[in-house]
Design a protein around this motif. Structure first.
Motif, mmCIF file in Angstrom:
data_model
loop_
_atom_site.group_PDB
_atom_site.id
_atom_site.type_symbol
_atom_site.label_atom_id
_atom_site.label_comp_id
_atom_site.label_asym_id
_atom_site.label_seq_id
_atom_site.Cartn_x
_atom_site.Cartn_y
_atom_site.Cartn_z
ATOM 1 N N LYS A 140 -8.940 21.012 85.138
ATOM 2 C CA LYS A 140 -8.102 19.894 85.931
ATOM 3 C C LYS A 140 -8.886 18.557 86.212
ATOM 4 O O LYS A 140 -8.245 17.613 85.882
ATOM 5 C CB LYS A 140 -7.919 20.627 87.123
ATOM 6 C CG LYS A 140 -6.711 19.652 87.988
ATOM 7 C CD LYS A 140 -5.430 19.650 87.471
ATOM 8 C CE LYS A 140 -4.734 18.905 88.380
ATOM 9 N NZ LYS A 140 -3.343 18.591 87.838
ATOM 10 N N MET A 141 -10.033 18.602 86.464
ATOM 11 C CA MET A 141 -10.985 17.489 86.679
ATOM 12 C C MET A 141 -11.337 16.650 85.522
ATOM 13 O O MET A 141 -11.009 15.240 85.664
ATOM 14 C CB MET A 141 -12.213 17.863 87.449
ATOM 15 C CG MET A 141 -12.361 18.628 88.716
ATOM 16 S SD MET A 141 -13.822 19.197 89.373
ATOM 17 C CE MET A 141 -14.727 17.534 89.806
ATOM 18 N N LEU A 142 -11.585 16.954 84.373
ATOM 19 C CA LEU A 142 -11.482 16.319 83.023
ATOM 20 C C LEU A 142 -9.961 15.716 82.819
ATOM 21 O O LEU A 142 -10.133 14.648 82.289
ATOM 22 C CB LEU A 142 -11.912 17.328 81.787
ATOM 23 C CG LEU A 142 -13.410 17.854 82.109
ATOM 24 C CD1 LEU A 142 -13.614 18.988 80.915
ATOM 25 C CD2 LEU A 142 -14.329 16.855 82.087
ATOM 26 N N PHE A 143 -9.153 16.561 83.240
ATOM 27 C CA PHE A 143 -7.706 16.086 82.726
ATOM 28 C C PHE A 143 -7.396 14.878 83.571
ATOM 29 O O PHE A 143 -7.042 13.820 83.028
ATOM 30 C CB PHE A 143 -6.638 16.971 83.115
ATOM 31 C CG PHE A 143 -5.332 16.663 82.770
ATOM 32 C CD1 PHE A 143 -4.738 16.258 81.983
ATOM 33 C CD2 PHE A 143 -4.598 16.429 83.944
ATOM 34 C CE1 PHE A 143 -3.343 15.580 81.554
ATOM 35 C CE2 PHE A 143 -3.176 15.709 83.967
ATOM 36 C CZ PHE A 143 -2.636 15.573 82.603
ATOM 37 N N GLU A 144 -7.613 15.014 84.888
ATOM 38 C CA GLU A 144 -7.319 14.015 85.936
ATOM 39 C C GLU A 144 -8.218 12.678 85.557
ATOM 40 O O GLU A 144 -7.842 11.528 86.015
ATOM 41 C CB GLU A 144 -7.611 14.334 87.484
ATOM 42 C CG GLU A 144 -6.677 15.342 87.760
ATOM 43 C CD GLU A 144 -5.363 14.787 87.951
ATOM 44 O OE1 GLU A 144 -5.026 13.651 87.789
ATOM 45 O OE2 GLU A 144 -4.241 15.787 87.909
ATOM 46 N N ALA A 145 -9.661 12.801 85.038
ATOM 47 C CA ALA A 145 -10.376 11.645 84.851
ATOM 48 C C ALA A 145 -9.970 10.943 83.360
ATOM 49 O O ALA A 145 -10.629 10.169 83.092
ATOM 50 C CB ALA A 145 -11.845 12.103 84.671
ATOM 51 N N ASN A 146 -9.191 11.838 82.632
ATOM 52 C CA ASN A 146 -8.699 11.426 81.553
ATOM 53 C C ASN A 146 -9.890 10.963 80.510
ATOM 54 O O ASN A 146 -10.038 10.116 79.816
ATOM 55 C CB ASN A 146 -8.002 9.811 81.567
ATOM 56 C CG ASN A 146 -7.231 9.636 80.528
ATOM 57 O OD1 ASN A 146 -7.004 10.544 79.522
ATOM 58 N ND2 ASN A 146 -6.868 8.271 80.182
ATOM 59 N N ILE A 147 -10.819 12.192 80.395
ATOM 60 C CA ILE A 147 -11.922 11.822 79.434
ATOM 61 C C ILE A 147 -11.685 12.155 78.128
ATOM 62 O O ILE A 147 -11.020 13.112 77.752
ATOM 63 C CB ILE A 147 -13.011 13.153 79.879
ATOM 64 C CG1 ILE A 147 -13.491 12.968 81.311
ATOM 65 C CG2 ILE A 147 -14.299 13.119 79.065
ATOM 66 C CD1 ILE A 147 -14.026 11.687 81.763
ATOM 67 N N SER A 148 -11.851 11.271 77.307
ATOM 68 C CA SER A 148 -11.644 11.346 75.861
ATOM 69 C C SER A 148 -12.902 10.716 74.958
ATOM 70 O O SER A 148 -13.501 10.046 75.426
ATOM 71 C CB SER A 148 -10.275 10.952 75.464
ATOM 72 O OG SER A 148 -10.450 9.375 76.195
ATOM 73 N N SER A 149 -12.575 11.091 73.704
ATOM 74 C CA SER A 149 -13.746 10.365 72.682
ATOM 75 C C SER A 149 -13.821 8.942 72.834
ATOM 76 O O SER A 149 -12.626 8.224 73.168
ATOM 77 C CB SER A 149 -13.539 10.895 71.228
ATOM 78 O OG SER A 149 -14.156 10.250 70.539
ATOM 79 N N GLY A 150 -15.148 8.442 72.825
ATOM 80 C CA GLY A 150 -15.390 6.915 72.715
ATOM 81 C C GLY A 150 -15.462 6.353 74.134
ATOM 82 O O GLY A 150 -15.815 5.215 74.090
ATOM 83 N N GLN A 151 -15.430 7.092 75.328
ATOM 84 C CA GLN A 151 -15.715 6.649 76.642
ATOM 85 C C GLN A 151 -17.230 6.505 76.875
ATOM 86 O O GLN A 151 -17.965 7.385 76.317
ATOM 87 C CB GLN A 151 -14.794 7.276 77.375
ATOM 88 C CG GLN A 151 -13.449 7.184 77.361
ATOM 89 C CD GLN A 151 -12.418 7.971 78.527
ATOM 90 O OE1 GLN A 151 -13.413 9.151 78.854
ATOM 91 N NE2 GLN A 151 -11.410 7.743 78.881
ATOM 92 N N THR A 152 -17.521 5.609 77.678
ATOM 93 C CA THR A 152 -18.672 5.882 78.549
ATOM 94 C C THR A 152 -18.473 6.394 80.020
ATOM 95 O O THR A 152 -17.685 5.821 80.885
ATOM 96 C CB THR A 152 -19.445 4.268 78.792
ATOM 97 O OG1 THR A 152 -19.473 3.923 77.347
ATOM 98 C CG2 THR A 152 -20.459 4.648 79.320
#
Length: 280
Positions: free
Chosen positions: A193-205
């Motif tokens: 849920k935390m990863l989803f809310e933070a919108n973590i995806s490829s290419g980010q810093t």
């Protein structure tokens, strides 16, 4: 900038020396199974049930393999569904236990008989079969009770383990069951849920400040997959990210993780390195 050493093995279908592996005892569902995290490079002995086995035997074996646990060794076996997939929820109620009396007299085998069988080299599954055959009440039990009985006896006399590849979900579950305070009592669903809310995806810093043994950093790194950067700011004198060592990350993913002490943030050189990472 400080970086803690991590294992260097690439992902593969078989265990190679230095891999960290995830072992699950006697099947069971994800919520109640007993599990072990084993570094094949450092730990050579593991206690499973009443036995102590040499984990170096796992090197060269395929992930997903199932082993029967002997007195001091592991014997690879077929992944028998009956060994792992007893489903109590699907058990049919054909009998009932209304006439069953638990007076500890239904088992014909004595503890001395069982000890003699073990001493003579009879394997655990044969002992379980003998206990079933010599139980005067087994056939009268409901299927649900029969399954519980067999699972209990197998856990005691016929220990088995499944060899799995470590994952964020399995390691999170392992720590939540055995050492919850070390990961801030995070469940795998909460982590997702935390990863989803933070919108973590490829290419980010991504900037990560955590005190969960590297669990959150590892989860972010797994999601990014080496295509981006993670800056982990640690608050203690040294980074506490032991879980990163358990994930068998590729070199590409490990290189994407930067461990930085908060005391170094005022250092112009460190600030420049962080700026370079962010600009990339």
């Amino acid at each position: 900038e400080k970086k803690k050493k991590m294992t260097t093995n690439e992902s593969s279908d078989v265990v190679v020396a230095g891999d960290v592996v995830f072992l699950v005892e006697n099947g069971g569902n994800h919520a109640s199974r007993t599990s072990h995290i084993v570094d094949t490079k450092r730990k050579s002995k593991l206690k499973v049930g009443r036995s102590t086995v040499d984990t170096s035997q796992l090197i060269g074996c395929e992930y997903g393999s199932v082993f029967l646990v002997g007195a001091s060794s592991l014997e690879k076996c077929d992944d028998n569904p009956e060994l792992w997939d007893f489903d109590l929820d699907e058990a049919e109620i054909k009998n009932d236990n209304s006439e069953y009396i638990d007076d500890n007299k239904s088992q014909k085998l004595t503890s001395e008989d069982i000890h003699s069988l073990r001493k003579s080299g009879v394997d655990g599954q044969q002992i379980v079969d003998a206990l079933v055959q010599n139980s005067a009440t087994f056939s009268k039990k409901t299927e649900y009770s029969q399954i519980k009985y067999i699972k209990k006896k197998r856990s005691k006399f016929s220990a088995s383990i499944r060899l799995e590849r470590p994952s964020i979900a399995s390691i999170c579950q392992h720590y939540f069951e055995q050492k919850p305070r070390k990961i801030c009592s995070l469940r795998s669903d909460s982590l997702g849920k935390m990863l989803f809310e933070a919108n973590i995806s490829s290419g980010q810093t991504v900037l990560v400040i955590e005190e969960s043994m590297g669990l959150m950093t590892g989860a972010v790194a797994s999601r990014i997959g080496g295509n981006g950067s993670i800056i982990n700011i640690f608050l203690d004198q040294n980074p506490r990210v032991d879980i990163l060592n358990n994930l068998n990350f590729t070199e590409k993913i490990k290189d994407s993780i930067k461990l930085v002490s908060y005391t170094d943030l005022l250092n112009p050189e460190t600030q420049k390195k962080i700026s370079d990472v962010v600009e990339k």
